[in-house]
Design a protein around this motif. Sequence first.
Motif, mmCIF file in Angstrom:
data_model
loop_
_atom_site.group_PDB
_atom_site.id
_atom_site.type_symbol
_atom_site.label_atom_id
_atom_site.label_comp_id
_atom_site.label_asym_id
_atom_site.label_seq_id
_atom_site.Cartn_x
_atom_site.Cartn_y
_atom_site.Cartn_z
ATOM 1 N N ALA A 76 1.702 -0.433 7.347
ATOM 2 C CA ALA A 76 2.201 -1.481 6.464
ATOM 3 C C ALA A 76 1.147 -2.561 6.242
ATOM 4 O O ALA A 76 0.913 -2.992 5.106
ATOM 5 N N ALA A 125 -1.538 -1.201 4.048
ATOM 6 C CA ALA A 125 -1.099 -1.114 2.655
ATOM 7 C C ALA A 125 -1.168 -2.481 1.977
ATOM 8 O O ALA A 125 -1.573 -2.588 0.825
ATOM 9 N N LEU A 126 -0.785 -3.505 2.705
ATOM 10 C CA LEU A 126 -0.819 -4.852 2.139
ATOM 11 C C LEU A 126 -2.232 -5.395 2.000
ATOM 12 O O LEU A 126 -2.573 -6.023 1.003
ATOM 13 N N LEU A 143 -2.570 3.750 2.187
ATOM 14 C CA LEU A 143 -1.417 4.074 1.355
ATOM 15 C C LEU A 143 -1.061 5.545 1.367
ATOM 16 O O LEU A 143 0.075 5.904 1.156
ATOM 17 N N THR A 147 -1.713 -2.809 -7.642
ATOM 18 C CA THR A 147 -2.580 -2.272 -6.612
ATOM 19 C C THR A 147 -4.016 -2.216 -7.101
ATOM 20 O O THR A 147 -4.281 -1.742 -8.188
ATOM 21 N N GLY A 180 -5.461 -3.284 -1.262
ATOM 22 C CA GLY A 180 -4.060 -3.302 -0.872
ATOM 23 C C GLY A 180 -3.146 -3.480 -2.067
ATOM 24 O O GLY A 180 -3.582 -3.630 -3.203
ATOM 25 N N GLU A 204 7.938 0.201 -1.521
ATOM 26 C CA GLU A 204 6.817 1.146 -1.440
ATOM 27 C C GLU A 204 6.316 1.271 0.002
ATOM 28 O O GLU A 204 6.124 2.370 0.517
ATOM 29 N N ILE A 205 6.112 0.128 0.663
ATOM 30 C CA ILE A 205 5.600 0.159 2.033
ATOM 31 C C ILE A 205 6.639 0.761 2.975
ATOM 32 O O ILE A 205 6.292 1.538 3.866
ATOM 33 N N ARG A 232 6.426 4.411 2.815
ATOM 34 C CA ARG A 232 5.210 4.927 3.448
ATOM 35 C C ARG A 232 5.306 4.921 4.971
ATOM 36 O O ARG A 232 4.718 5.771 5.619
ATOM 37 N N THR A 233 6.007 3.927 5.513
ATOM 38 C CA THR A 233 6.047 3.777 6.970
ATOM 39 C C THR A 233 7.236 4.459 7.619
ATOM 40 O O THR A 233 7.228 4.694 8.826
#
Length: 152
Positions: free
Chosen positions: A20, A23-24, A30, A53, A58, A107-108, A111-112
């Motif tokens: 996370a 990603a940020l 990602l 993005t 990020g 989105e995050i 992904r996590t």
Amino acid sequence: MGLFDNAVPGGNITKPLMIALGALLVGKMLSGRSEEQPAEPQAPVPTPAGTGTSADGGLLGGLGGLLDKLKDAGHGGVADSWVGTGQNQPINANDLGAAIGPQVIREIAQRTGLNEQELLQQLSVALPGIVDKLTPNGQIPQNHQVASAFNG
């Protein structure tokens, strides 16, 4: 993890939280690829339209973009405390989510594998210390410097 030791209360940064944060702040995480797998030379991971993005910054344009989002949402004092040399001010998980935006959080979370509320809770605890560690002299590093902190 070196740089991030003691950056969060308890010093425990889980893999989903690192994904996370990456990603940020970095964008390179990602894809969700594990560190054990070699990175294939290929085009950048496609991202949903409208997420803002950048290729290496990020989901929000890197650390500077994240801080700008916080300032735009009225949390500039909190963000400045993380970058500055004084005490880090906390941020409420819901305030953080509102600043980052629901699309980015969704989105995050995907992904996590974390649910959105758990993700926001972990980020609200971790971000003050992580940003503080990334800005030891009160200066926001370049995106490649942030990326190397995650890779190191």
